[in-house]
Design an enzyme around this catalytic site. Structure first.
Site, short mmCIF file in Angstrom:
data_model
loop_
_atom_site.label_atom_id
_atom_site.label_comp_id
_atom_site.label_asym_id
_atom_site.label_seq_id
_atom_site.Cartn_x
_atom_site.Cartn_y
_atom_site.Cartn_z
N HIS A 34 -25.89 7.67 -55.46
CA HIS A 34 -25.20 7.90 -56.73
C HIS A 34 -24.69 6.57 -57.26
CE1 HIS A 34 -21.63 9.38 -59.24
NE2 HIS A 34 -22.73 9.72 -59.87
N GLU A 61 -22.73 5.61 -60.46
CA GLU A 61 -21.98 5.80 -61.71
C GLU A 61 -21.63 4.43 -62.27
OE1 GLU A 61 -20.48 6.71 -64.93
OE2 GLU A 61 -20.98 8.50 -63.75
N HIS A 115 -27.79 10.75 -65.69
CA HIS A 115 -26.77 11.57 -66.32
C HIS A 115 -26.10 10.80 -67.45
CE1 HIS A 115 -26.11 15.22 -63.60
NE2 HIS A 115 -27.26 14.67 -63.27
N GLU A 116 -25.69 11.55 -68.47
CA GLU A 116 -25.13 11.01 -69.72
C GLU A 116 -26.09 10.06 -70.44
OE1 GLU A 116 -22.30 12.47 -67.02
OE2 GLU A 116 -23.09 10.44 -66.78
N GLU A 153 -29.56 14.68 -67.24
CA GLU A 153 -28.55 15.65 -67.65
C GLU A 153 -28.66 15.80 -69.16
OE1 GLU A 153 -23.84 16.40 -66.75
OE2 GLU A 153 -24.46 14.44 -67.53
N GLU A 161 -21.53 22.15 -64.68
CA GLU A 161 -20.26 21.54 -64.29
C GLU A 161 -19.12 21.90 -65.24
OE1 GLU A 161 -21.01 17.38 -64.31
OE2 GLU A 161 -21.04 17.21 -66.49
#
Length: 712
Positions: free
Chosen positions: A413, A415, A483-484, A502, A508
């Site tokens: 992951h 981020e 994601h995003e 995503e 979520e």
């Protein structure tokens, strides 16, 4: 083998007289018909019909250049090229094993009659289910480096269609869908009230996002999107609520420009998918077909997978991403003082690895493993995370060795907190770290305002960034789940290691906000999923009682959560709930264990946006089928003929259904499981509760299935 049949129809040299005569150029396939012409001012115009129905009235085309007001009119048509293409190709993974790419192509070559007499080509491809077109800027002496200030593309609709839309936000696609006529579109209300979305920027009150789904009063379904979004900015749509005309609204950068180009170059495709059957919209492969073939020669390392993860427990507040609650105080060992609630610790991760190994899950995702989570969001700071430095309680080598001993793959992951510049500087280090410790996949994230400051998630700088990440991941043989990001446009064909994104309102939101309406998952396949798979994170079994917030729950039944593995396809499928919640219902979890993530064939059996969807998919290499049926807030009976099964063969259908008293709000966790023998002549009657669904595994009959009763 790929089979290609291309026929060149004509190569015609045409001068300005044709434009003056308003002679239309046409291309058609089945019911879809395209017309192109230049109007009296030399401006490109097109229209689209479906059968006898007008879908797109005469609509302008064109590009505006910065500091140049003369590039959008006074064109003459110099020549046209037409060709027919009929080919088949095999995706690395997906909903089907082969895809037919069949279209009629018309390229119109335009030249300005005045000024610098610059050149512009417009390429149209007409498919049986719609039209794609894009702008091409050929190499030429008077146009080299240039800036796009606007795009004039219009979609002039014929009436006030029923529309499924979200606001045209430059930074987020995570809104709930509004269903309204075009005349009632007002993005400002939702943009202001959607406080559960971290970063929002909606500059146009009448701006909406693509993929845009519409239905006409006459029963036509229309979907507008784009394909092959690279080297450009993303397209949103401005709605004229009185004339029902949609106009391309390009996402601007930090100084207000839309795109920076260098001829020869081209824009993404603009796509219009049309059918009188909703099922055809979901079955369309037009967006994929408009993308380039894979740039990755050796794809043997790309493996779709199911996984579990240290994630939902953080979303629901059971544990934290951050190791410490404060950075200004250190312990005797020189490290921040642990808060005792950090989820990404060695012992907890091993627990997930054990569960994955025991139940055939190929991977484990761990969020909050690396330093930086104490001060990661809301400060618009650039240097937040170190992508190769774990927290003290995360023994990366011990975890990797343990996972390898259990034949489980770890999922990284990364981020970024929106700091794409920091990630760019660390990418090689991050991917080398993944290779060193055996991580085969990475989930990236961009929660927060983008750095470079002033850029947006959906602007050209970030469009280029997402592609760079996919390319970098491919260099290191790492699969990508972003994601995003901007919403997908079929680039998974070109970069098949880009398994999922995503870019939409996922499961979520049921953890930390008012959640998703019961009709949400019946809309998403017609909108967000038209461009590519979504990491929706289905499979929540504890529908109530996971939050301290009164009334908070998932807005589906448990059986519907199972059905989502089929109706919302992703090659990277998460069993998102906690292991202990699955262990209480292992009979229902069996479907998640069984359901594949790569298919040979798919049948869209019935569908209506906002109401219901039923899909059956055939697993690659086994002959087994899996079926999902979902509904909105209303109960219904899904009548499902099994005529897609092989004739003369017998199967066992295991039906995971809502209990007779199930209801998404009052009794969501009630389900029943029954098995029956079936064949191609069987017609299932699946009773779906309010907000409910059903999942069915259909496996070839074996000697172990003696005594199973026939379905009646």
């Amino acid at each position: 083998m790929k089979k290609i049949f291309i026929c060149l129809f004509s190569l015609i040299t045409i001068h300005g007289a044709i434009a003056q005569e308003n002679k239309a150029i046409e291309a058609s396939m089945n019911k879809v018909k395209l017309q192109f012409m230049l109007d009296e001012d030399g401006r490109p115009v097109y229209s689209v019909n479906y059968g006898q129905s007008e879908v797109i009235k005469a609509s302008r085309l064109g590009i505006k250049l910065l500091n140049d007001s003369n590039f959008d009119d006074h064109f003459e048509l110099t020549r046209t090229e037409k060709k027919s293409v009929d080919e088949t190709w095999e995706p690395v993974w997906g909903e089907v094993s082969t895809i037919r790419n069949h279209y009629e192509q018309v390229t119109v070559h335009l030249k300005q009659q005045t000024g610098q007499k610059r050149l512009l080509n417009i390429v149209f491809r007409v498919f049986e289910d719609g039209v794609g077109f894009r702008y091409e800027f050929p190499q030429q002496p008077n146009l080299k480096y240039f800036i796009v200030s606007d795009e004039l593309t219009e979609f002039s609709l014929t009436d006030d269609h029923k529309t499924f839309w979200i606001p045209g936000d430059y930074d987020s696609n995570e809104y709930p869908y509004t269903i309204s006529p075009l005349s009632k579109v007002d993005a400002s209300v939702l943009a202001k009230s959607a406080t559960d979305i971290a970063v929002r920027f909606v500059p146009d009150q009448y701006g909406i996002q693509t993929p845009l789904m519409m239905k006409t009063a006459g029963g036509l379904y229309i979907n507008i999107h784009e394909a092959a979004l690279k080297d450009y900015t993303s397209m949103q749509l401005h709605v004229d609520t009185k004339t029902f005309k949609l106009t391309a609204n390009l996402v601007a950068d930090a100084v207000g420009n839309k795109a920076y180009m260098h001829a020869p170059c081209k824009t993404p495709w603009r796509t219009i998918i049309i059918s009188d059957k909703a099922t055809d919209i979901l079955a369309s492969k037009m967006v994929l077909n408009l993308n380039d073939p894979s740039k990755i020669d050796n794809t043997a390392w790309i493996k779709p997978m199911k996984f579990v993860g240290v994630w939902w427990e953080m979303q629901t507040g059971k544990s934290t991403w951050n190791y410490s609650d404060r950075l200004d105080t250190l312990g005797a060992d020189g490290n921040p003082i642990p808060n005792g609630r950090h989820g990404g610790n060695t012992a907890n991760v091993k627990r997930y690895i054990d569960f994955a190994a025991k139940n055939g899950m190929q991977g484990v995702l761990v969020e909050g493993w690396n330093i930086g989570w104490e001060d990661w969001f809301g400060n618009w700071k650039e240097n937040v995370f170190d992508f190769a430095k774990p927290y003290p309680d995360f023994d990366v080598k011990a975890i990797s060795d343990y996972a390898a001993s259990k034949s489980v793959k770890m999922i990284m992951h990364n981020e970024t907190s929106g700091s794409a510049t920091s990630y760019e500087r660390q990418m090689d280090t991050a991917f080398r770290f993944m290779n060193k410790y055996g991580y085969t996949s990475v989930k990236t994230g961009y929660v927060g305002k983008i750095i470079p400051r002033g850029e947006h998630h959906d602007g050209q700088w970030m469009i280029d960034h997402y592609v760079r990440v996919a390319e970098k991941a491919a260099q290191y043989h790492v699969m990508l789940d972003s994601h995003e990001p901007v919403r997908p446009t079929g680039l998974q064909r070109t970069y098949p290691n880009w398994l999922a994104s995503e870019a939409g309102r996922g499961n979520e939101y049921n953890a930390f906000s008012n959640g998703n309406n019961p009709n949400h998952e019946t809309i998403m396949p017609f909108t967000r999923l038209m461009g590519g798979p979504m990491d929706y994170t289905p499979g929540i079994f504890k529908i109530k009682g996971y939050s301290d917030v009164p009334g908070r729950q998932v807005h589906t039944t448990l059986a519907k959560q199972l059905a989502l593995y089929i109706t919302m396809y992703s090659p990277l499928a998460m069993a998102a709930d906690l292991p202990e919640n699955y262990e209480k219902r292992m009979d229902a979890f069996q479907f998640i264990k069984d359901v594949p993530v790569d298919f040979e064939d798919s049948k869209i059996i019935e569908a209506e946006p906002g109401e219901y969807i039923t899909i059956a998919r055939k697993e690659k290499g086994t002959g087994n089928w899996y079926l999902g049926a979902i509904t909105n807030e209303n109960s219904r009976n899904a009548m499902v003929p099994l005529d897609f099964l092989d004739k003369g063969k017998k199967y066992v259908a295991t039906i995971y259904a809502d209990a007779t008293d199930a209801d998404w709000k009052n009794n969501p966790e009630a389900y029943q499981i029954n098995s029956y023998t079936v064949n191609a002549g069987t017609k299932l009657n699946l009773k779906l509760a309010n907000g409910g669904g059903a999942a069915v595994s259909i496996k070839l009959l074996t000697d172990n299935d003696k005594g199973v009763k026939a379905y009646k």
